[in-house]
Design a protein around this motif. Structure first.
Motif, PDB file in Angstrom:
ATOM      1  N   ASP A  10      18.898 -12.812   3.347  1.00 26.41           N
ATOM      2  CA  ASP A  10      19.859 -13.896   3.139  1.00 26.41           C
ATOM      3  C   ASP A  10      20.103 -14.052   1.651  1.00 26.41           C
ATOM      4  OD1 ASP A  10      21.240 -16.297   2.859  1.00 26.41           O
ATOM      5  OD2 ASP A  10      20.231 -17.238   4.568  1.00 26.41           O
ATOM      6  N   PRO A  11      21.169 -13.421   1.127  1.00 25.87           N
ATOM      7  CA  PRO A  11      21.435 -13.504  -0.319  1.00 25.87           C
ATOM      8  C   PRO A  11      21.611 -14.934  -0.804  1.00 25.87           C
ATOM      9  CG  PRO A  11      22.750 -11.765   0.685  1.00 25.87           C
ATOM     10  CD  PRO A  11      22.120 -12.526   1.814  1.00 25.87           C
ATOM     11  N   GLY A  12      22.181 -15.798   0.027  1.00 25.28           N
ATOM     12  CA  GLY A  12      22.352 -17.189  -0.374  1.00 25.28           C
ATOM     13  C   GLY A  12      21.024 -17.898  -0.547  1.00 25.28           C
ATOM     14  N   LEU A  13      20.076 -17.582   0.329  1.00 24.97           N
ATOM     15  CA  LEU A  13      18.743 -18.169   0.232  1.00 24.97           C
ATOM     16  C   LEU A  13      18.063 -17.704  -1.050  1.00 24.97           C
ATOM     17  CD1 LEU A  13      16.385 -19.742   1.533  1.00 24.97           C
ATOM     18  CD2 LEU A  13      15.793 -17.651   2.769  1.00 24.97           C
ATOM     19  N   VAL A  14      18.177 -16.418  -1.344  1.00 24.13           N
ATOM     20  CA  VAL A  14      17.588 -15.879  -2.569  1.00 24.13           C
ATOM     21  C   VAL A  14      18.195 -16.556  -3.790  1.00 24.13           C
ATOM     22  CG1 VAL A  14      17.324 -13.816  -3.997  1.00 24.13           C
ATOM     23  CG2 VAL A  14      17.022 -13.666  -1.511  1.00 24.13           C
ATOM     24  N   ALA A  15      19.521 -16.720  -3.774  1.00 28.50           N
ATOM     25  CA  ALA A  15      20.198 -17.347  -4.913  1.00 28.50           C
ATOM     26  C   ALA A  15      19.753 -18.790  -5.102  1.00 28.50           C
ATOM     27  CB  ALA A  15      21.711 -17.281  -4.707  1.00 28.50           C
ATOM     28  N   ALA A  16      19.569 -19.515  -4.005  1.00 30.80           N
ATOM     29  CA  ALA A  16      19.139 -20.909  -4.099  1.00 30.80           C
ATOM     30  C   ALA A  16      17.731 -21.000  -4.673  1.00 30.80           C
ATOM     31  CB  ALA A  16      19.195 -21.560  -2.724  1.00 30.80           C
ATOM     32  N   LEU A  17      16.857 -20.096  -4.251  1.00 34.06           N
ATOM     33  CA  LEU A  17      15.493 -20.095  -4.762  1.00 34.06           C
ATOM     34  C   LEU A  17      15.467 -19.710  -6.237  1.00 34.06           C
ATOM     35  CD1 LEU A  17      13.738 -18.416  -1.723  1.00 34.06           C
ATOM     36  CD2 LEU A  17      13.353 -20.748  -2.511  1.00 34.06           C
ATOM     37  N   ARG A  18      16.278 -18.723  -6.590  1.00 32.10           N
ATOM     38  CA  ARG A  18      16.309 -18.307  -7.997  1.00 32.10           C
ATOM     39  C   ARG A  18      16.861 -19.425  -8.873  1.00 32.10           C
ATOM     40  NH1 ARG A  18      18.666 -13.607  -7.399  1.00 32.10           N
ATOM     41  NH2 ARG A  18      16.713 -12.441  -7.327  1.00 32.10           N
ATOM     42  N   ALA A  19      17.871 -20.117  -8.396  1.00 34.40           N
ATOM     43  CA  ALA A  19      18.440 -21.229  -9.172  1.00 34.40           C
ATOM     44  C   ALA A  19      17.430 -22.355  -9.359  1.00 34.40           C
ATOM     45  CB  ALA A  19      19.691 -21.760  -8.475  1.00 34.40           C
ATOM     46  N   ALA A  20      16.478 -22.473  -8.425  1.00 32.04           N
ATOM     47  CA  ALA A  20      15.446 -23.510  -8.530  1.00 32.04           C
ATOM     48  C   ALA A  20      14.298 -23.092  -9.426  1.00 32.04           C
ATOM     49  CB  ALA A  20      14.920 -23.852  -7.137  1.00 32.04           C
ATOM     50  N   GLY A  21      14.366 -21.850  -9.942  1.00 36.08           N
ATOM     51  CA  GLY A  21      13.340 -21.384 -10.868  1.00 36.08           C
ATOM     52  C   GLY A  21      12.244 -20.566 -10.241  1.00 36.08           C
ATOM     53  N   CYS A  22      12.419 -20.139  -8.992  1.00 39.29           N
ATOM     54  CA  CYS A  22      11.397 -19.326  -8.328  1.00 39.29           C
ATOM     55  C   CYS A  22      11.465 -17.901  -8.860  1.00 39.29           C
ATOM     56  CB  CYS A  22      11.599 -19.332  -6.816  1.00 39.29           C
ATOM     57  SG  CYS A  22      11.509 -20.980  -6.080  1.00 39.29           S
ATOM     58  N   VAL A  23      10.403 -17.458  -9.501  1.00 40.73           N
ATOM     59  CA  VAL A  23      10.391 -16.140 -10.142  1.00 40.73           C
ATOM     60  C   VAL A  23      10.456 -15.028  -9.101  1.00 40.73           C
ATOM     61  CG1 VAL A  23       9.053 -14.598 -11.624  1.00 40.73           C
ATOM     62  CG2 VAL A  23       9.122 -17.053 -12.117  1.00 40.73           C
ATOM     63  N   LEU A  32      10.087 -17.438   3.946  1.00 40.01           N
ATOM     64  CA  LEU A  32      10.765 -18.565   4.595  1.00 40.01           C
ATOM     65  C   LEU A  32      11.533 -18.099   5.838  1.00 40.01           C
ATOM     66  CD1 LEU A  32      12.121 -20.541   1.502  1.00 40.01           C
ATOM     67  CD2 LEU A  32      10.141 -21.088   2.926  1.00 40.01           C
ATOM     68  N   LEU A  33      12.192 -16.956   5.738  1.00 39.56           N
ATOM     69  CA  LEU A  33      12.922 -16.435   6.900  1.00 39.56           C
ATOM     70  C   LEU A  33      11.974 -16.106   8.052  1.00 39.56           C
ATOM     71  CD1 LEU A  33      15.504 -14.146   5.084  1.00 39.56           C
ATOM     72  CD2 LEU A  33      16.066 -16.100   6.539  1.00 39.56           C
ATOM     73  N   ALA A  34      10.805 -15.585   7.721  1.00 37.40           N
ATOM     74  CA  ALA A  34       9.838 -15.238   8.761  1.00 37.40           C
ATOM     75  C   ALA A  34       9.241 -16.475   9.423  1.00 37.40           C
ATOM     76  CB  ALA A  34       8.728 -14.367   8.166  1.00 37.40           C
ATOM     77  N   GLU A  35       9.128 -17.572   8.673  1.00 39.31           N
ATOM     78  CA  GLU A  35       8.492 -18.774   9.197  1.00 39.31           C
ATOM     79  C   GLU A  35       9.461 -19.699   9.929  1.00 39.31           C
ATOM     80  OE1 GLU A  35       5.202 -19.663   9.150  1.00 39.31           O
ATOM     81  OE2 GLU A  35       4.880 -17.617   8.426  1.00 39.31           O
ATOM     82  N   ALA A  36      10.725 -19.673   9.538  1.00 38.34           N
ATOM     83  CA  ALA A  36      11.702 -20.619  10.092  1.00 38.34           C
ATOM     84  C   ALA A  36      12.011 -20.294  11.549  1.00 38.34           C
ATOM     85  CB  ALA A  36      12.972 -20.602   9.265  1.00 38.34           C
ATOM     86  N   THR A  37      12.150 -21.325  12.357  1.00 33.72           N
ATOM     87  CA  THR A  37      12.469 -21.148  13.770  1.00 33.72           C
ATOM     88  C   THR A  37      13.968 -21.167  14.037  1.00 33.72           C
ATOM     89  OG1 THR A  37      12.234 -23.533  14.113  1.00 33.72           O
ATOM     90  CG2 THR A  37      10.280 -22.161  14.477  1.00 33.72           C
ATOM     91  N   GLY A  38      14.755 -21.481  13.018  1.00 28.20           N
ATOM     92  CA  GLY A  38      16.201 -21.533  13.169  1.00 28.20           C
ATOM     93  C   GLY A  38      16.834 -22.045  11.889  1.00 28.20           C
ATOM     94  N   PRO A  39      18.166 -22.104  11.845  1.00 31.33           N
ATOM     95  CA  PRO A  39      18.854 -22.517  10.611  1.00 31.33           C
ATOM     96  C   PRO A  39      18.449 -23.903  10.112  1.00 31.33           C
ATOM     97  CG  PRO A  39      20.388 -21.483  12.125  1.00 31.33           C
ATOM     98  CD  PRO A  39      19.110 -21.641  12.881  1.00 31.33           C
ATOM     99  N   ALA A  40      18.300 -24.865  11.020  1.00 34.94           N
ATOM    100  CA  ALA A  40      17.951 -26.218  10.579  1.00 34.94           C
ATOM    101  C   ALA A  40      16.541 -26.240   9.978  1.00 34.94           C
ATOM    102  CB  ALA A  40      18.042 -27.197  11.743  1.00 34.94           C
ATOM    103  N   HIS A  41      15.639 -25.530  10.615  1.00 34.90           N
ATOM    104  CA  HIS A  41      14.269 -25.466  10.099  1.00 34.90           C
ATOM    105  C   HIS A  41      14.245 -24.760   8.744  1.00 34.90           C
ATOM    106  CE1 HIS A  41       9.838 -24.062  10.623  1.00 34.90           C
ATOM    107  NE2 HIS A  41       9.885 -25.240  10.022  1.00 34.90           N
TER     108      HIS A  41
END
Length: 289
Positions: A10-23, A32-41
Motif C-alpha cells: 500500500d504505497p499510500g500507507l507507506v507515504a503516511a508512515l514516512r510523513a510521520a517520521g517512521c524511518v 500493519l497490513l498483516a495485522e489489520a483485519t480490514g480497512p477500518a482496522h
C-alpha cells in the motif's frame, strides 16, 4: 459478513508512515497490513502509529530474538540490542549440569527469559515490581513453564532459589534521570518512566542488583547486566564491589553493552562468539572477598 481483503502493498500507507517520521516505513507498513483485519482496522492502527505510539504497542507484539513477544501499554518494549544479553546468557549456560536455573530480573514483558528458554530447557523465573509487567510476562512465559514473581528485585524471588541461580539476567533501567526527557517520544511518552529511569547517574539499580547477586548465584554462576558504553565502568565497579569478577562485553554493531560478573567457585563461563563485532574488556581491580 465478508471482509474486504487488504493489498499486499500500500504505497499510500507507506507515504503516511514516512510523513510521520517512521524511518522504516516500508517494513512497518507490511506489519500493519498483516495485522489489520480490514480497512477500518488498518485506519485505526495507522492513526495510533502516526500519533507516535510505538509500532509494537499498536500491534501488541515485538519481534525479539526470532520470537514474537506480547507487549501492551505500560510495559517496556524489548530492544534489538538486548539480544546481546540473551546471547551471553545462553553461552554461560552451555556447560552447566542438569537443568540450569535462570532468573530474568526486572523482566518487563519477560522477553529475555523467553528467548533464553527457547535455546534449551531451563528452570525459569522472572520478576518485576510493576503489576502490569508481571501480568504481561506471565502470559509470555507460561508456555515455557516460567514462573513470574512480583516484588522489588530479590524480595520477589522464592527463598529456595538462594545459592542456586546459574544465570541472573538483568535489564534494569539505566537512563540517567536528566536524560529521560531527551529520549525519543516513543519511549518517554509511551513507556513507564520507572522502566527507563536509572536514577541520577543511571546506575542506581545496577548497584542494588550487584550488591545482592552473590547470595543468589550458584558457585561459578553469572550475573549479566545490560548497560551503556558510557556507564559500563560504573556498572563493572558495582559488580566487582559485590564480590563478582566482571568482564565488559561490547557489541558496536548493535550499540549493546553487557557487564558479566562471575561468582567464585566453578568454572569461568563462556562468552558468546556472536558474528557481530564485540570486544571483551577486563574490568581491572580487586574483587571484594
Amino acid at each position: 459478513m465478508s471482509v474486504c481483503p487488504l493489498p499486499a502493498e500500500d504505497p499510500g500507507l507507506v507515504a503516511a508512515l514516512r510523513a510521520a517520521g517512521c524511518v522504516f516505513a516500508e517494513e512497518e507498513a507490511a506489519v500493519l497490513l498483516a495485522e489489520a483485519t480490514g480497512p477500518a482496522h488498518l485506519a485505526a492502527l495507522l492513526a495510533r502509529r502516526v500519533a507516535g505510539e510505538p509500532l509494537e504497542l499498536v500491534v501488541g507484539w515485538a519481534a525479539f530474538c526470532g520470537l514474537r513477544v506480547a507487549v501492551e501499554p505500560g510495559v517496556f518494549v524489548p530492544r534489538r540490542r538486548t539480544a546481546l544479553l540473551v546471547e551471553q546468557a545462553v553461552a554461560a549456560l552451555r556447560h552447566t549440569g542438569g537443568t540450569p536455573v535462570v532468573v530474568d530480573l526486572c523482566c518487563g514483558s519477560g522477553a529475555v527469559g523467553l528467548a533464553v528458554a527457547a535455546a534449551g530447557p531451563v528452570e525459569l523465573h522472572a520478576a518485576d515490581v510493576d503489576p502490569v509487567a508481571v501480568g504481561c510476562a506471565r502470559r509470555n512465559l507460561a508456555p515455557a513453564g516460567g514462573r513470574v514473581h512480583r516484588g522489588d528485585l530479590y524480595a520477589a524471588l522464592p527463598a529456595g532459589l538462594r545459592g542456586r541461580v546459574d544465570v541472573l539476567a538483568v535489564n534494569a533501567p539505566y537512563v540517567p534521570s536528566a536524560a529521560v526527557a531527551l529520549m525519543p517520544p516513543e519511549a518517554r511518552d509511551h513507556e513507564p518512566r520507572a522502566a527507563l529511569d536509572g536514577g541520577p547517574d543511571g546506575t542506581g539499580l545496577h548497584r542494588r542488583v550487584a550488591a545482592g547477586a552473590r547470595r543468589w548465584l550458584a558457585p561459578g554462576g553469572t550475573l549479566l547486566v545490560e548497560t551503556s558504553a558510557g556507564l559500563a565502568p560504573a556498572t563493572a565497579a558495582a559488580v566487582r564491589a559485590g564480590g563478582l569478577r566482571p568482564v565488559v562485553v561490547r557489541d558496536e554493531d548493535r550499540d549493546a553493552t553487557v557487564v558479566a560478573g562471575t561468582a567464585p567457585g566453578g568454572r569461568v563461563p563462556e562468552r558468546s562468539p556472536s558474528g557481530a563485532t564485540h570486544r571483551e574488556l577486563p574490568a581491572d581491580g580487586p574483587v571484594t572477598p
